[in-house]
Design a protein around this motif. Sequence first.
Motif, short mmCIF file in Angstrom:
data_model
loop_
_atom_site.label_atom_id
_atom_site.label_comp_id
_atom_site.label_asym_id
_atom_site.label_seq_id
_atom_site.Cartn_x
_atom_site.Cartn_y
_atom_site.Cartn_z
N GLY A 1 0.70 5.30 0.82
CA GLY A 1 -0.14 6.30 1.48
C GLY A 1 0.64 7.53 1.89
O GLY A 1 1.80 7.71 1.51
N LEU B 1 0.84 -1.20 0.00
CA LEU B 1 0.00 0.00 0.00
C LEU B 1 0.88 1.25 0.00
O LEU B 1 1.92 1.30 0.66
CB LEU B 1 -0.89 0.02 1.25
N PHE C 1 -4.72 6.22 3.02
CA PHE C 1 -4.56 5.57 1.71
C PHE C 1 -5.79 5.85 0.85
O PHE C 1 -6.91 5.89 1.36
CB PHE C 1 -4.41 4.05 1.87
#
Length: 342
Positions: free
Chosen positions: A70, A68, A110
């Motif tokens: 972010g 991820l 995110f």
Amino acid sequence: MKLEDFDYYLPDELIAQTPLQDRAASRLMVLNKQTGEIEHKIFSDIIHYLNPGDCLVLNDTKVMPARLFGMKEDTNAHVEVLLLKQIEGDKWETLVKPAKRIKPGTVISFGGGKLHAKCIDTLEYGGRIFEFQYDGIFYEILDELGEMPLPPYIKKRLDDADRYQTVYAREIGSAAAPTAGLHFTEKLLADIKNKGVHIAFITLHVGLGTFRPVNVESIEEHEMHAEFYHMTEETANLLNEVKKNGGRIISVGTTSTRTLETIAARHNGSFVAESGWTDIFIYPGFQFKAIDCLITNFHLPKSTLIMLVSALAGREHILHAYETAVKECYRFFSFGDAMFIH
């Protein structure tokens, strides 16, 4: 034993950057663990080395889109988070880059706020524990925002995310693929089954053990990171029956091997249905109780995985096989070629 004992020279150009179009078209090195004799084949030839009554054991874990990207909510600084394992509920163990910026209390956003993560604890090696907050279903959000967590030595972007999954992946929870299984196609598995070879499934969710290097000079001092495994009663009964009838247990990958050897060690060489966490570390001197043969890829120098295959086939045989693979321009690591140790 010293870490240097498991080093070998590998030119960068032999690190496979992309998977082959045909999974079963990879090369296959066949290594006799007793004699060190080597044969050069194609992976689809594996069927000729399997006998009726043998059992092929596959790890059916499925890779999460676990990477991820972010931003810290207070500074908008960019942060990369790799999910490793679910601790409980919405709490996850992760690896973070840059880790030094992330302290307990830090909140990362995110996907423009679709997903938030609050750091609640710090771990070594850049590890952090996050508690995630979101509306909806976590894995659906992960599918939307996350990327497939390819290893750092793969520099090219993967066009088809399914090529980093085995064709039999079904239990989501891994931060990396059990790569020995990437060579199998549904047709090859069907042909193997039609030959009278049993096929069994276990689950081990690949976590930090895959990413964490060995940082101690004496390998006996290395500590493995625990990973979750599961074996069903159906698989346990099948494996016990195969052993009783004189068939071979053929493990597909080091993750399957670690699961099988963990259970066999706990139950005097037998298999039982159970779930748990394993931090088993297999290196030369280990006494195998579960497996007879191993299908595996070519592993990183000085890694716990090359130590595992050295425990099965002997360090000298493995290092000679790897030297031969380099000379013959085999493809290495996750998208590379395979080895069958028998």
